[in-house]
Design an enzyme around this catalytic site. Structure first.
Site, PDB file in Angstrom:
ATOM      1  N   ASP A  12       7.915  41.791  36.962  1.00  0.00           N
ATOM      2  CA  ASP A  12       7.467  40.438  37.259  1.00  0.00           C
ATOM      3  C   ASP A  12       8.548  39.598  37.109  1.00  0.00           C
ATOM      4  OD1 ASP A  12       5.625  38.233  37.844  1.00  0.00           O
ATOM      5  OD2 ASP A  12       5.559  37.892  35.575  1.00  0.00           O
ATOM      6  N   SER A  13       8.427  38.558  37.727  1.00  0.00           N
ATOM      7  CA  SER A  13       9.591  37.608  37.335  1.00  0.00           C
ATOM      8  C   SER A  13      10.002  37.203  35.754  1.00  0.00           C
ATOM      9  CB  SER A  13       9.125  36.269  38.219  1.00  0.00           C
ATOM     10  OG  SER A  13       7.979  35.710  37.920  1.00  0.00           O
ATOM     11  N   CYS A  75       3.784  40.964  40.050  1.00  0.00           N
ATOM     12  CA  CYS A  75       3.910  39.659  40.515  1.00  0.00           C
ATOM     13  C   CYS A  75       3.468  39.387  41.861  1.00  0.00           C
ATOM     14  CB  CYS A  75       5.596  39.267  40.535  1.00  0.00           C
ATOM     15  SG  CYS A  75       6.117  37.570  41.000  1.00  0.00           S
ATOM     16  N   GLU A 154       5.223  30.904  30.005  1.00  0.00           N
ATOM     17  CA  GLU A 154       6.562  31.470  29.210  1.00  0.00           C
ATOM     18  C   GLU A 154       6.599  30.966  27.863  1.00  0.00           C
ATOM     19  OE1 GLU A 154       8.955  33.794  30.677  1.00  0.00           O
ATOM     20  OE2 GLU A 154       7.403  34.023  32.309  1.00  0.00           O
ATOM     21  N   CYS A 186      -1.764  34.394  40.413  1.00  0.00           N
ATOM     22  CA  CYS A 186      -0.483  34.366  39.715  1.00  0.00           C
ATOM     23  C   CYS A 186      -0.444  35.200  38.241  1.00  0.00           C
ATOM     24  CB  CYS A 186       0.182  33.267  39.644  1.00  0.00           C
ATOM     25  SG  CYS A 186       1.673  32.764  38.420  1.00  0.00           S
ATOM     26  N   HIS A 188       0.966  34.812  35.760  1.00  0.00           N
ATOM     27  CA  HIS A 188       1.270  34.068  34.514  1.00  0.00           C
ATOM     28  C   HIS A 188       0.034  33.421  34.038  1.00  0.00           C
ATOM     29  CE1 HIS A 188       5.496  34.660  35.271  1.00  0.00           C
ATOM     30  NE2 HIS A 188       5.936  33.911  34.099  1.00  0.00           N
TER      31      HIS A 188
END
Ligand code: DGL
Length: 266
Positions: A12-13, A75, A154, A186, A188
């Site tokens: 993932d990013s 992702c 994050e 997404c 996240h």
């Protein structure tokens, strides 16, 4: 070539893909995993298709060098912009998050409209719109990008008043009760699920594809005799392209076992 003993690679990013890793690790308890969070290049969601494809390629090739038997693109942005390319280039199975996300959504609601929250890149790629159509859903699908949610996730602000304010703000001109389902498109965003639930209450069912993706991969590996079925101590490796202060609390919140942690240069 895939081998039974190879780990499953996931990238993932950043940290969002850990929500997918958690599902994979629960569904396949005897597998080794190597997770790569491309923190140095985060966010992917605001970048062009060429750039995201290049980064995805770099992550995928690095993981292949670790001898992985399957790759999970955890992702949505990378799935939207690079999945066909990765499938074309790699000789191992490559799974993305968009197909199971849509399937999970249609499992809970055939009613339209549906609301997809995703990154700007994913929304503009229209990958979700195309996948809903491909799976036979021809109702209305609305999309909204919510870029501020990525840094909040994050930062580890999963259930924080500011996170809730940001969610409220993004949804302020939306009548949420009209939707049959809200798809977190997404990786996240599921980290912030508690904030979503606090803001939205029971107004709409919230879903994402993580659990379904894990089941799909387990049954695929099982069919190919590539699934570890005997109890064994397993290796969980977390690699990151830059140091991240929030990583350990998140890993501790998601995983009870020891995770080997290393920063790499890609
Ligand atoms: N986790 C990424 C996704 O699912 C988004 C975060 C980013 O913008 O890099 O699309």
């Amino acid at each position: 070539m895939s081998s039974l003993t190879g780990p499953i690679g996931v990238f993932d990013s950043g940290l969002g893909g850990l929500t997918i890793l958690k599902e994979l690790a629960t569904t396949m308890p005897w597998e080794d995993f190597v997770y790569l969070g491309d923190i140095a290049r985060l966010p992917y969601g605001t970048k062009s298709q060429q750039v995201v494809a290049k980064y995805s390629n770099t992550c995928a090739n690095f993981l292949c060098q670790q001898g992985i038997k399957a790759l999970v693109v955890a992702c949505n942005t990378a799935t939207a912009m690079a999945l066909p390319l990765l499938r074309q280039q790699l000789s191992i199975p490559v799974l993305g998050v968009i197909e199971p996300g849509v399937r999970a959504c249609l499992d809970i609601s055939e009613k339209n409209p549906i609301l997809v929250l995703a990154t700007e890149g994913t929304v503009k790629s229209e990958a979700y719109l195309k996948e809903f159509q491909r799976q036979g859903f021809h109702g209305k699908v609305d999309q909204l990008f919510c870029p501020l949610l990525v840094p909040l996730a994050e930062e580890g602000w999963f259930d924080h008043s500011i996170t809730k304010d940001v969610i409220r703000n993004y949804l302020s001109s939306t009548d949420i009760s009209q939707y049959g389902a809200l798809l977190l498109g997404c990786t996240h965003y599921p980290l912030l699920e508690q904030s979503f639930r606090n803001v939205l209450g029971d107004a709409v069912p919230i879903t994402h594809g993580g659990a379904l993706l894990a089941k799909q991969l387990a049954s695929f590996l099982g069919e190919k005799n590539l699934l570890q079925t005997q109890p064994r101590p397993r290796a969980m490796t977390f690699l990151s392209t830059d140091q991240i202060k929030a990583s350990l609390p998140i890993l501790n919140a998601l995983f009870t076992e020891n995770v080997f942690f290393k920063t790499i240069d890609l």
